[in-house]
Design a protein around this motif. Structure first.
Motif, short mmCIF file in Angstrom:
data_model
loop_
_atom_site.label_atom_id
_atom_site.label_comp_id
_atom_site.label_asym_id
_atom_site.label_seq_id
_atom_site.Cartn_x
_atom_site.Cartn_y
_atom_site.Cartn_z
N LYS A 1 57.14 41.11 80.80
CA LYS A 1 56.27 40.04 80.30
C LYS A 1 56.35 39.87 78.79
O LYS A 1 55.94 38.85 78.26
CB LYS A 1 54.83 40.30 80.76
CG LYS A 1 54.71 40.10 82.25
CD LYS A 1 53.30 40.09 82.73
CE LYS A 1 53.30 39.78 84.21
NZ LYS A 1 51.99 39.68 84.77
N CYS B 1 58.30 39.57 84.68
CA CYS B 1 58.08 38.12 84.79
C CYS B 1 59.31 37.36 85.29
O CYS B 1 59.20 36.20 85.64
CB CYS B 1 57.59 37.54 83.47
SG CYS B 1 58.84 37.45 82.19
N GLU C 1 48.60 34.90 87.54
CA GLU C 1 49.35 36.16 87.43
C GLU C 1 49.66 36.71 88.80
O GLU C 1 50.77 37.17 89.06
CB GLU C 1 48.57 37.19 86.60
CG GLU C 1 48.61 36.92 85.12
CD GLU C 1 47.86 37.96 84.32
OE1 GLU C 1 47.48 39.01 84.89
OE2 GLU C 1 47.64 37.72 83.13
N SER D 1 53.95 43.98 88.42
CA SER D 1 52.96 43.33 87.54
C SER D 1 53.43 43.31 86.09
O SER D 1 52.93 42.53 85.29
CB SER D 1 51.61 44.03 87.66
OG SER D 1 51.69 45.35 87.16
N SER E 1 52.39 34.63 90.34
CA SER E 1 53.67 34.97 89.73
C SER E 1 54.22 36.27 90.32
O SER E 1 55.41 36.35 90.64
CB SER E 1 53.50 35.11 88.22
OG SER E 1 54.69 35.56 87.63
N GLU E 2 53.38 37.28 90.46
CA GLU E 2 53.80 38.55 91.06
C GLU E 2 54.27 38.32 92.49
O GLU E 2 55.27 38.90 92.92
CB GLU E 2 52.65 39.56 91.04
CG GLU E 2 52.36 40.14 89.69
CD GLU E 2 51.12 41.01 89.68
OE1 GLU E 2 50.79 41.60 90.74
OE2 GLU E 2 50.47 41.10 88.63
#
Length: 147
Positions: A57, A127, A8, A124, A11-12
């Motif tokens: 997300k 996506c 995660e 956060s 990805s951020e």
């Protein structure tokens, strides 16, 4: 659990870097000037903005509301990026259909207008980023009569 948390954050970080790159391109459009032709690049493109939308997300487009002008939009312009906190300041773009009415349907939006309303978004909850055609900001809509 540790791998999920690590992925995660990765990805951020990728989203943050992608938005930073988008901001760099946008700044190039706005700030590049030549000795003889001035801001020729921005004149060729017709705008200093690269419009985009963000996917949350949950798979839905991020939607924000301009409470002063009473409209909701999924379309944005990047104003700044904080790479350390992985958040961005974006301005809202007003989505218009062919008749000049507000519309958030991707199929109906034919023009985007810049506004002065800015919002801070924590990446956060995002996506994906989808840049859009800059023609959405420069398109002139001419409706000719039938007869």
């Amino acid at each position: 659990m540790k791998n999920k948390l690590s992925s995660e954050r990765k990805s951020e970080h990728c989203l943050c870097e992608a938005l930073y790159e988008l901001k760099s391109f946008q700044d190039l459009l706005k700030d590049s000037q030549t000795k003889f032709y001035g801001h020729l690049l921005a004149k060729i493109i017709g705008t200093d903005t690269i419009p985009f939308f963000l996917i949350t997300k949950t798979g839905d487009p991020l939607s924000l509301i301009d409470t002063d002008e009473s409209f909701e939009t999924n379309y944005f312009r990047i104003e700044s990026i904080d790479r350390e906190k992985c958040c961005t300041t974006i301005s809202l773009l007003r989505p218009l259909d062919i008749e000049g009415n507000l519309s958030n349907s991707l199929c109906d939006v034919v023009r985007l207008e810049k506004t002065s309303t800015c919002k801070v978004v924590d990446l956060s909850c995002v996506c994906a980023i989808q840049p859009l055609d800059t023609e959405l900001l420069t398109r002139k809509i001419i409706i000719e009569p039938k007869w």
